[in-house]
Design an enzyme around this catalytic site. Structure first.
Site, short mmCIF file in Angstrom:
data_model
loop_
_atom_site.label_atom_id
_atom_site.label_comp_id
_atom_site.label_asym_id
_atom_site.label_seq_id
_atom_site.Cartn_x
_atom_site.Cartn_y
_atom_site.Cartn_z
N CYS A 32 0.84 -1.21 0.00
CA CYS A 32 0.00 0.00 0.00
C CYS A 32 0.87 1.26 0.00
CB CYS A 32 -0.92 -0.03 1.23
SG CYS A 32 -1.64 1.55 1.66
N CYS A 84 0.33 3.56 2.96
CA CYS A 84 0.95 3.02 4.17
C CYS A 84 2.45 3.35 4.19
CB CYS A 84 0.76 1.50 4.24
SG CYS A 84 -0.96 0.96 4.19
N CYS A 105 -15.54 -22.56 36.01
CA CYS A 105 -14.15 -22.70 35.56
C CYS A 105 -13.54 -21.35 35.19
CB CYS A 105 -14.09 -23.66 34.37
SG CYS A 105 -12.58 -23.58 33.41
N CYS A 129 -12.29 -21.11 31.63
CA CYS A 129 -13.42 -20.98 30.69
C CYS A 129 -13.88 -19.52 30.60
CB CYS A 129 -14.59 -21.85 31.14
SG CYS A 129 -14.19 -23.61 31.30
#
Length: 449
Positions: free
Chosen positions: A55, A58, A196, A199
């Site tokens: 780019c 960029c 948990c 989790c």
């Protein structure tokens, strides 16, 4: 040694893996492996540029971005993501163009788009404005957290701004077989327990990944979650003993344990690999019009073009043999998402001229990078082995390349598709000699070549 240096200096059709920023810069290079720890789990304010090496805008921004990072050092974190290489991160945060700058403030899962100028001064001003807003929020008692709440029964089913809880399918003993085992999709299923801690840490990652995977695979890969403490029939069937346990399910196959990382980037990357493994190969298209060439090459990092001998030289059987080779190679390299095209020799002369084909016989092959307007020619045999060697070199940044024609896509003519049959010689004109005296010198002179 000389060939090594030339290989390093040579242009590559594959997008450069060299980053814009180095360890000596104050810009932090981010990727799926460190993004979660560096950004999402950080209390700092981050400005992050999502860029692509090819780019131009960029490239122009790089110096100002480095200067802004040095100015803001110790105050605001400044990072950069090569979103062309790490597509999962770009997709995760809705990046559609380059460069995209996002501000990761109080809610890291829901960054804001940076709307300021692209000079170093404008970037610093924008960062300080965002920092001032963050401080005010904290003074007013706002939590500055992720905004994520644990869902009551869906496992990975809640989500912050980077994901929707609806994209994580809540699985139960009643719906598991129908949805997962009998469905056509590939599934990643998290078996969790509400108490948990691991989790709970996984839940926002799972939710964000579910949304990104849903979008990028068009629903062909799904993420689900099952409360194994409630739905013990399915959990017992698969011997779930620890939490969270993640398993991969493919229709008609035994489940596989997920062995990857637990960040959203890791999960998305594995899901996309599964999608690629089960995706059909790209279609091999005959170049029939300018749109065929333009769309295929613009939508792909590389478009591979086979120029096959004229049908009169090979017949249908010979041509189908060449097409079979191309189809097999498209299957072999389907994870690359390259475009695959073919044309008959002599049909698209401007294209052949731009690629330098035609002077050394057919079949021939070229690979085009339309972003760089570069191409490479197959120098080896037009066989599975020869083509594989050619494409493998390109995929690792090697191989000799040249500029495509005058730096633009060549003209393409609209032609009728091949009918799948053997070719026919054109009919020659018949002369009626019934009334002609074969000793007539005047007539013979008229038809003399």
């Amino acid at each position: 040694m000389r060939s090594f240096i030339l290989g390093v200096l040579g242009c590559s059709l594959v997008l450069s893996a060299q980053a814009f920023y180095s360890a000596s810069d104050d810009v932090v290079e981010l990727n799926p492996s460190n993004f979660n720890k560096e950004v999402l789990q950080s209390d700092s304010l981050w400005l992050i540029e999502f860029y692509a090496p090819w780019c131009g805008h960029c490239q122009s921004l790089t110096a100002d971005w480095k200067k802004a990072a040095t100015t803001l050092k110790g105050i605001v974190k400044v990072g950069a993501v090569d979103a062309d290489q790490h597509k999962s991160l770009g997709s995760q945060f809705g990046v559609k163009g380059f460069p995209t700058i996002k501000v990761f403030g109080a809610n890291k899962n829901k960054p804001e788009d940076y709307q300021g100028g692209r000079t170093s001064q404008a970037i610093v001003d924008g960062a300080m404005k965002a920092l001032n807003s963050l401080v005010k929020d904290r003074l007013s008692g706002k939590s500055g957290g992720s905004g994520y709440k644990q869902s009551g029964g869906g496992g990975g089913g809640g989500g912050g701004g980077a994901g929707s809880k609806q994209d994580v399918v809540e699985l139960t003993d009643d719906n598991f077989d129908k949805m997962v085992l009998q469905g056509e999709e590939v599934w990643l299923v998290e078996f969790f327990a509400p108490w948990c801690g691991h989790c709970k840490n996984l839940e926002p990652e799972w939710t964000a990944a579910a949304s990104a995977v849903m979008e990028q695979t068009k629903g062909k890969v799904r993420l689900g979650a099952m409360d194994a403490t409630v739905h013990q029939a399915v959990s017992g069937r698969y011997g779930i003993r620890g939490f969270p346990t993640i398993k991969i399910f493919r229709k008609g196959e035994e489940p596989e344990d997920y062995q990857g990382g637990r960040t959203r980037g890791d999960i998305i990357a594995r899901a996309l690999d599964l999608f690629s493994d089960h995706a059909p190969p790209p279609e091999l298209l005959e170049i029939l019009s300018e749109d065929t060439l333009k769309k295929t090459c613009e939508d792909s990092q590389l478009c591979v073009i086979g120029v096959l001998p004229h049908i009169l030289d090979t017949g249908a059987a010979g041509r189908n043999g060449y097409l079979e080779v191309l189809t097999k190679m498209a299957e072999k390299y389907k994870k690359k998402s390259w475009g695959w095209l073919w044309t008959e020799a002599g049909t698209q002369m401007e294209l052949e001229a731009a690629l330098g084909i035609g002077g050394f016989g057919y079949p021939a092959m070229a690979a085009i990078n339309s972003r760089k307007m570069k191409f490479a020619l197959l120098r080896g045999s037009f066989s599975e082995t020869g083509i594989h060697e050619f494409l493998r070199e390109l995929s690792v940044g090697r191989g000799s390349t040249a500029t495509l024609g005058n730096g633009s896509m060549p003209k393409v003519h609209t032609v009728a598709p091949w009918d799948g049959k053997d070719g026919q010689l054109p009919e020659e004109d018949d002369y009626d000699l019934s009334d002609v005296d074969l000793d007539d010198d005047d007539f013979l002179s008229k038809i003399e070549l």
